[in-house]
Structure formats: structure tokens, C-alpha cells
Design a protein around this motif. Structure first.
Motif, PDB file in Angstrom:
ATOM      1  N   ALA A   1       2.294  -7.381   1.781  1.00  0.00           N
ATOM      2  CA  ALA A   1       1.028  -7.965   1.596  1.00  0.00           C
ATOM      3  C   ALA A   1       0.121  -7.930   2.673  1.00  0.00           C
ATOM      4  N   ILE A   2       0.653  -8.044   3.922  1.00  0.00           N
ATOM      5  CA  ILE A   2      -0.358  -8.226   5.076  1.00  0.00           C
ATOM      6  C   ILE A   2      -0.874  -6.702   5.432  1.00  0.00           C
ATOM      7  N   ILE A   3      -0.208  -5.798   5.117  1.00  0.00           N
ATOM      8  CA  ILE A   3      -0.532  -4.482   5.414  1.00  0.00           C
ATOM      9  C   ILE A   3      -1.556  -3.974   4.180  1.00  0.00           C
ATOM     10  N   GLY A   4      -0.986  -4.391   2.758  1.00  0.00           N
ATOM     11  CA  GLY A   4      -2.092  -4.231   1.749  1.00  0.00           C
ATOM     12  C   GLY A   4      -3.410  -4.985   1.773  1.00  0.00           C
TER      13      GLY A   4
ATOM     14  N   LEU B   1      -3.470 -18.277   2.259  1.00  0.00           N
ATOM     15  CA  LEU B   1      -3.679 -18.682   1.088  1.00  0.00           C
ATOM     16  C   LEU B   1      -2.794 -17.683   0.148  1.00  0.00           C
ATOM     17  N   TYR B   2      -2.246 -16.534   0.725  1.00  0.00           N
ATOM     18  CA  TYR B   2      -1.066 -15.881   0.022  1.00  0.00           C
ATOM     19  C   TYR B   2      -0.009 -16.754  -0.070  1.00  0.00           C
ATOM     20  N   ALA B   3       0.385 -17.564   0.630  1.00  0.00           N
ATOM     21  CA  ALA B   3       1.486 -18.550   0.853  1.00  0.00           C
ATOM     22  C   ALA B   3       1.286 -19.543  -0.261  1.00  0.00           C
ATOM     23  N   ILE B   4       0.032 -19.858  -0.579  1.00  0.00           N
ATOM     24  CA  ILE B   4      -0.094 -20.915  -1.581  1.00  0.00           C
ATOM     25  C   ILE B   4      -0.254 -20.051  -2.979  1.00  0.00           C
TER      26      ILE B   4
ATOM     27  N   LEU C   1       3.813  -2.100  -3.664  1.00  0.00           N
ATOM     28  CA  LEU C   1       2.588  -2.485  -4.764  1.00  0.00           C
ATOM     29  C   LEU C   1       1.445  -3.059  -3.968  1.00  0.00           C
ATOM     30  N   SER C   2       1.759  -3.976  -3.139  1.00  0.00           N
ATOM     31  CA  SER C   2       0.689  -4.490  -2.410  1.00  0.00           C
ATOM     32  C   SER C   2       0.014  -3.516  -1.446  1.00  0.00           C
ATOM     33  N   ILE C   3       0.816  -2.627  -1.088  1.00  0.00           N
ATOM     34  CA  ILE C   3       0.105  -1.550  -0.203  1.00  0.00           C
ATOM     35  C   ILE C   3      -0.644  -0.691  -1.114  1.00  0.00           C
ATOM     36  N   SER C   4      -0.062  -0.396  -2.347  1.00  0.00           N
ATOM     37  CA  SER C   4      -0.996   0.474  -3.100  1.00  0.00           C
ATOM     38  C   SER C   4      -2.241  -0.092  -3.733  1.00  0.00           C
ATOM     39  N   ILE C   5      -1.973  -1.464  -4.048  1.00  0.00           N
ATOM     40  CA  ILE C   5      -3.478  -2.009  -4.501  1.00  0.00           C
ATOM     41  C   ILE C   5      -4.461  -2.137  -3.422  1.00  0.00           C
ATOM     42  N   GLY C   6      -3.897  -2.176  -1.904  1.00  0.00           N
ATOM     43  CA  GLY C   6      -4.829  -2.346  -0.887  1.00  0.00           C
ATOM     44  C   GLY C   6      -5.496  -0.862  -0.872  1.00  0.00           C
TER      45      GLY C   6
ATOM     46  N   MET D   1       7.780  -4.720  -4.212  1.00  0.00           N
ATOM     47  CA  MET D   1       6.609  -5.642  -4.076  1.00  0.00           C
ATOM     48  C   MET D   1       5.788  -5.237  -2.909  1.00  0.00           C
ATOM     49  N   ALA D   2       6.323  -4.853  -1.951  1.00  0.00           N
ATOM     50  CA  ALA D   2       5.472  -4.454  -0.626  1.00  0.00           C
ATOM     51  C   ALA D   2       4.725  -3.393  -0.979  1.00  0.00           C
TER      52      ALA D   2
END
Length: 133
Positions: A53-56, A25-28, A119-124, A116-117
Motif C-alpha cells: 500500500a505504501i509503494i502503491g 487513513l489506511y489503518a482506518i 494489487l496495491s502496486i498495480s492500482i498505484g 494484496m501488495a
């Protein structure tokens, strides 16, 4: 003892499956072809963004695993974690702004990928912390 191993297997396989669904879904939701950029063009920015994104996603998924009171509860919170992370990716990569993240990731601008990496981890982390009520 056997019941514990079966429960472990069920939760682990489900968690891995959720990560697989998340990757699909992330790729979509991202406006660029993550897999092409990473595997065919060796785009470091896309790789960093995707890895973050994967870590997040894995951080709140872990929180769902340790906080859930049942398998159903885990599925619900794992799905919530996925929705939050995908929504974040959608907003930050598709909404036009003066920084044009889509263009910069596609061009391989590494500092943007790192941003972006993280930010994704922070949101996670925020996602996971919010589940720990």
C-alpha cells in the motif's frame, strides 16, 4: 539556487506528510489493526499488504510531483492519488466475499498478503499513469 532548495524542501516535506496521512487513513479503512498485526503479532501478510500500500501510494505521488505545474496542483493530485488508493483498500478489504481477505490477512496468510501488495502496486501504477495525461 536557494529558491530551488526551498522549493525542494516544501515539496519533499509535503510528500512525506502526505505519506504520513495516508498511513494513518489506511489503518482506518482496513478492518483489521495493521499496526498491532505488524508490530505485536509479527504478521507477515499484514506487513506485505501494508508495504504494498505504501509503494502503491508512493508511485502516483511521485507522478504528481513530476507532473504538477505548481505546489497547489501537486496537493490536488497527491490528494486524488491518496483517495484512489484508500478507496481500493476499502473495497478489497471490507467488502464481504468468498475469499474473506480480512480474515486471511489477520491470520497471516502470506500469499494473500503478497497478492494484496501487488494489487496495491498495480492500482498505484494505473493511478500514476492516469495522471500523466
Amino acid at each position: 539556487m536557494v529558491e530551488s532548495f526551498l522549493a525542494f524542501g516544501l515539496f519533499f516535506i509535503t510528500a512525506v506528510a502526505l505519506v504520513g496521512v495516508f498511513l494513518y487513513l489506511y489503518a482506518i479503512v482496513t478492518p483489521y489493526d495493521d499496526y498491532k498485526l505488524i508490530f505485536h503479532e509479527n504478521n507477515m501478510a499484514a506487513s506485505l499488504t501494508f508495504s504494498g500500500a505504501i509503494i502503491g501510494f508512493s508511485i502516483p505521488l511521485y507522478s504528481a510531483l513530476v507532473s504538477s505545474v505548481s505546489y497547489g496542483d501537486f496537493l490536488i493530485w497527491g490528494s486524488v492519488a491518496m483517495f484512489i488508493q484508500l478507496f481500493f483498500a476499502l473495497v478489497f478489504t471490507r467488502i464481504p466475499n468468498k475469499f474473506s481477505l480480512q480474515e486471511q490477512i489477520s491470520e497471516g496468510v502470506v500469499p494473500v498478503g503478497i497478492l494484496m501488495a501487488f494489487l496495491s502496486i498495480s492500482i498505484g501504477l494505473l493511478n500514476a499513469g492516469s495522471m500523466s495525461y
